[in-house]
Design a protein around this motif. Structure first.
Motif, PDB file in Angstrom:
ATOM      1  N   GLU A 154       0.836  -1.190   0.000  1.00 36.11           N
ATOM      2  CA  GLU A 154       0.000   0.000   0.000  1.00 36.11           C
ATOM      3  C   GLU A 154       0.876   1.248   0.000  1.00 36.11           C
ATOM      4  OE1 GLU A 154      -0.432  -2.463   2.253  1.00 36.11           O
ATOM      5  OE2 GLU A 154      -2.333  -3.310   1.624  1.00 36.11           O
ATOM      6  N   PHE A 155       0.527   2.209  -0.844  1.00 40.02           N
ATOM      7  CA  PHE A 155       1.371   3.395  -0.995  1.00 40.02           C
ATOM      8  C   PHE A 155       1.552   4.166   0.302  1.00 40.02           C
ATOM      9  CE2 PHE A 155      -2.835   5.101  -1.624  1.00 40.02           C
ATOM     10  CZ  PHE A 155      -2.779   6.362  -1.076  1.00 40.02           C
ATOM     11  N   VAL A 156       0.610   4.068   1.223  1.00 36.24           N
ATOM     12  CA  VAL A 156       0.746   4.797   2.493  1.00 36.24           C
ATOM     13  C   VAL A 156       1.760   4.147   3.427  1.00 36.24           C
ATOM     14  CG1 VAL A 156      -1.552   5.808   2.408  1.00 36.24           C
ATOM     15  CG2 VAL A 156      -1.224   3.584   3.505  1.00 36.24           C
ATOM     16  N   SER A 157       2.192   2.937   3.122  1.00 36.43           N
ATOM     17  CA  SER A 157       3.128   2.242   4.008  1.00 36.43           C
ATOM     18  C   SER A 157       4.580   2.586   3.708  1.00 36.43           C
ATOM     19  CB  SER A 157       2.921   0.727   3.916  1.00 36.43           C
ATOM     20  OG  SER A 157       3.381   0.240   2.675  1.00 36.43           O
ATOM     21  N   GLN A 158       4.873   3.226   2.572  1.00 35.36           N
ATOM     22  CA  GLN A 158       6.245   3.560   2.214  1.00 35.36           C
ATOM     23  C   GLN A 158       6.518   5.044   2.442  1.00 35.36           C
ATOM     24  OE1 GLN A 158       4.739   2.358  -1.134  1.00 35.36           O
ATOM     25  NE2 GLN A 158       5.137   0.223  -0.795  1.00 35.36           N
ATOM     26  N   PRO A 159       7.726   5.367   2.888  1.00 33.42           N
ATOM     27  CA  PRO A 159       8.085   6.785   2.964  1.00 33.42           C
ATOM     28  C   PRO A 159       7.997   7.419   1.569  1.00 33.42           C
ATOM     29  CG  PRO A 159       9.658   5.454   4.161  1.00 33.42           C
ATOM     30  CD  PRO A 159       8.772   4.508   3.410  1.00 33.42           C
ATOM     31  N   PHE A 160       7.728   8.706   1.534  1.00 34.62           N
ATOM     32  CA  PHE A 160       7.598   9.399   0.252  1.00 34.62           C
ATOM     33  C   PHE A 160       8.870   9.294  -0.579  1.00 34.62           C
ATOM     34  CE2 PHE A 160       4.447  11.874   2.842  1.00 34.62           C
ATOM     35  CZ  PHE A 160       3.331  11.354   2.219  1.00 34.62           C
ATOM     36  N   ASP A 161      10.002   9.127   0.072  1.00 30.84           N
ATOM     37  CA  ASP A 161      11.282   9.033  -0.632  1.00 30.84           C
ATOM     38  C   ASP A 161      11.337   7.835  -1.578  1.00 30.84           C
ATOM     39  OD1 ASP A 161      13.178  10.991   1.209  1.00 30.84           O
ATOM     40  OD2 ASP A 161      11.637   9.939   2.340  1.00 30.84           O
ATOM     41  N   PHE A 162      10.474   6.849  -1.374  1.00 25.93           N
ATOM     42  CA  PHE A 162      10.461   5.657  -2.215  1.00 25.93           C
ATOM     43  C   PHE A 162       9.429   5.743  -3.337  1.00 25.93           C
ATOM     44  CE2 PHE A 162      11.845   3.542   1.943  1.00 25.93           C
ATOM     45  CZ  PHE A 162      13.193   3.721   1.664  1.00 25.93           C
ATOM     46  N   PHE A 163       8.845   6.926  -3.543  1.00 24.98           N
ATOM     47  CA  PHE A 163       7.907   7.183  -4.643  1.00 24.98           C
ATOM     48  C   PHE A 163       6.693   6.260  -4.614  1.00 24.98           C
ATOM     49  CE2 PHE A 163      12.287   7.958  -6.181  1.00 24.98           C
ATOM     50  CZ  PHE A 163      12.242   9.344  -6.165  1.00 24.98           C
ATOM     51  N   SER A 164       6.290   5.818  -3.438  1.00 24.46           N
ATOM     52  CA  SER A 164       5.159   4.896  -3.275  1.00 24.46           C
ATOM     53  C   SER A 164       5.323   3.634  -4.119  1.00 24.46           C
ATOM     54  CB  SER A 164       3.838   5.597  -3.623  1.00 24.46           C
ATOM     55  OG  SER A 164       3.613   6.665  -2.744  1.00 24.46           O
ATOM     56  N   ASP A 165       6.555   3.192  -4.254  1.00 24.00           N
ATOM     57  CA  ASP A 165       6.867   2.012  -5.060  1.00 24.00           C
ATOM     58  C   ASP A 165       7.525   0.964  -4.167  1.00 24.00           C
ATOM     59  OD1 ASP A 165       8.046   0.090  -6.730  1.00 24.00           O
ATOM     60  OD2 ASP A 165       8.434   1.558  -8.310  1.00 24.00           O
ATOM     61  N   PRO A 166       6.852  -0.171  -3.941  1.00 21.66           N
ATOM     62  CA  PRO A 166       7.409  -1.177  -3.041  1.00 21.66           C
ATOM     63  C   PRO A 166       8.723  -1.768  -3.543  1.00 21.66           C
ATOM     64  CG  PRO A 166       5.465  -2.034  -4.143  1.00 21.66           C
ATOM     65  CD  PRO A 166       5.554  -0.587  -4.480  1.00 21.66           C
TER      66      PRO A 166
END
Length: 138
Positions: A90-102
């Motif tokens: 889920e995009f909310v689980s990643q810091p913004f620095d990772f571009f919402s890309d798991p």
């Protein structure tokens, strides 16, 4: 592998005739504060360590990474493999620095921080990444 947050459980498994790889799970954020004496204590009952992602890349309240800690380096220096948890898609689980890309997130921890493996709720994402980069253990 046997994972526990309780050192006495891991000590009991180490005493058994069947040799298990014991993994100590640290539930709180540790980052740079882990001491050499704490690492030596962990080595007495564990063959590896599981830490949370914020121990490696702490976050500001607004979801951006502050910096990279040296916790993985310190644990590796003591010959302890490091696993991270928990990876989600889920995009909310990643810091913004990772571009919402798991996949970017996994790559940052594996190639950037040097972790040995990940614990994920989405094994397909990790398998896809692993097919690209064989350094990851899932």
């Amino acid at each position: 592998m046997i994972q526990s947050t309780n050192s006495s459980v891991l000590i009991d498994f180490k005493k058994q005739s069947i040799k298990y790889e014991t993994v100590y799970k640290v539930e709180e954020k540790i980052g740079d504060i882990i001491s050499d004496s704490a690492i030596e204590d962990i080595k007495k009952f564990a063959n590896a360590v599981v830490i949370i992602k914020k121990s490696v890349f702490p976050l500001y309240d607004d979801g951006f990474i502050i910096r990279q800690t040296n916790v993985v380096e310190k644990l590796h220096k003591s010959k302890l493999p490091v696993y991270l948890e928990v990876f989600q898609n889920e995009f909310v689980s990643q810091p913004f620095d990772f571009f919402s890309d798991p996949t970017v997130e996994i790559n940052s921890y594996v190639n950037g921080a040097g972790v040995n493996g990940t614990i994920t709720e989405f094994p397909y994402t990790a398998a896809r990444y692993k097919s690209i980069d064989t350094r990851l253990s899932t």
